[in-house]
Design a protein around this motif. Structure first.
Motif, short mmCIF file in Angstrom:
data_model
loop_
_atom_site.label_atom_id
_atom_site.label_comp_id
_atom_site.label_asym_id
_atom_site.label_seq_id
_atom_site.Cartn_x
_atom_site.Cartn_y
_atom_site.Cartn_z
N SER A 115 30.86 -11.30 -8.94
CA SER A 115 31.30 -10.67 -7.70
C SER A 115 32.69 -11.13 -7.29
O SER A 115 33.08 -12.26 -7.56
N GLU A 116 33.39 -10.26 -6.63
CA GLU A 116 34.68 -10.57 -6.02
C GLU A 116 34.51 -11.04 -4.58
O GLU A 116 35.45 -11.51 -3.96
N THR A 173 23.59 -9.12 1.42
CA THR A 173 22.18 -9.31 1.03
C THR A 173 21.26 -9.19 2.25
O THR A 173 20.15 -8.66 2.13
N GLN A 174 21.71 -9.64 3.40
CA GLN A 174 20.89 -9.47 4.61
C GLN A 174 20.77 -7.99 4.97
O GLN A 174 19.70 -7.53 5.41
N GLN A 175 21.84 -7.22 4.77
CA GLN A 175 21.79 -5.77 5.00
C GLN A 175 20.80 -5.12 4.02
O GLN A 175 20.02 -4.26 4.41
N ILE A 176 20.83 -5.53 2.76
CA ILE A 176 19.89 -5.00 1.76
C ILE A 176 18.45 -5.32 2.17
O ILE A 176 17.56 -4.47 2.09
N GLU A 177 18.22 -6.55 2.62
CA GLU A 177 16.88 -6.92 3.09
C GLU A 177 16.41 -5.98 4.20
O GLU A 177 15.27 -5.50 4.18
N ARG A 178 17.27 -5.70 5.16
CA ARG A 178 16.91 -4.80 6.26
C ARG A 178 16.65 -3.38 5.75
O ARG A 178 15.71 -2.72 6.18
N MET A 179 17.48 -2.91 4.82
CA MET A 179 17.30 -1.57 4.24
C MET A 179 15.94 -1.44 3.55
O MET A 179 15.35 -0.36 3.54
N LEU A 180 15.45 -2.54 2.99
CA LEU A 180 14.19 -2.53 2.26
C LEU A 180 13.00 -2.96 3.11
O LEU A 180 11.93 -3.24 2.58
N GLY A 181 13.19 -3.01 4.43
CA GLY A 181 12.07 -3.24 5.33
C GLY A 181 11.91 -4.61 5.92
O GLY A 181 10.96 -4.86 6.65
N HIS A 221 30.14 -15.77 2.24
CA HIS A 221 29.70 -15.20 3.51
C HIS A 221 29.62 -13.67 3.44
O HIS A 221 28.75 -13.07 4.09
N GLU A 222 30.49 -13.04 2.67
CA GLU A 222 30.38 -11.59 2.47
C GLU A 222 29.10 -11.25 1.72
O GLU A 222 28.40 -10.29 2.07
#
Length: 161
Positions: free
Chosen positions: A62-63, A73-81, A67-68
């Motif tokens: 990753s580039e 990853t927290q956004q992905i967690e929310r997207m997945l419930g 913190h990015e």
């Protein structure tokens, strides 16, 4: 490009489907998923539940900054419930059967933790790298060891004749 190791875990819902969707979203939003461990089943750690976990570890290139990656990853967690991340609870005594190291754990459709980021050490209120509890968790260390082996050391199944 930075080498980032991520741990994934899921213990409610369609665990395998959620894990694969997380891998896809990580590839799209964090960076190239270069390696993934086998899926490993484990008992809940730090709390009691009848739901066992599926776990895996990924190596991503990753580039993004640590913190990015945390924000993505927290956004992905929310997207997945995932409704909430494990919360700090300073009044919690370590050693309780339902709590560990001052944190409250619960069932969750997906959990994504940053284990390692190059050789960097990060210690902020939001993020600690290397992950502070990874060495205490076989469900993290075994998959991590699996993908850190050179490819030539990985034995592949041989078909029957």
């Amino acid at each position: 490009m930075h080498s980032v190791y991520l741990a994934l875990g899921s213990n409610i819902g369609d665990r395998a489907r959620t894990m694969w969707e997380a891998v896809r979203l990580i590839g799209e939003n964090v960076g190239t998923v270069a390696r993934m461990s086998s899926l490993m089943e484990s008992e809940p750690w730090g709390f009691c539940s009848e739901n066992s976990f599926l776990n895996a570890v990924l190596l991503c290139y990753s580039e993004k900054t640590p913190h990015e990656i945390l924000a993505v990853t927290q956004q992905i967690e929310r997207m997945l419930g995932r409704e909430k991340k494990t919360a700090d609870n300073p009044s919690t005594a370590a050693g309780s059967p339902t709590k560990a190291a001052g944190r409250e754990y619960s069932d969750r459709p997906i959990d994504i933790d940053i284990l390692l980021y190059d050789d960097l050490t990060v210690c902020t209120p939001e993020l600690t790298i290397p992950h502070p509890l990874m060495t205490e968790r076989d469900f993290v260390m075994k998959p991590l060891e699996e993908i850190r082996k050179p490819v030539s050391d990985i034995s592949l199944p041989v078909g029957k004749k």
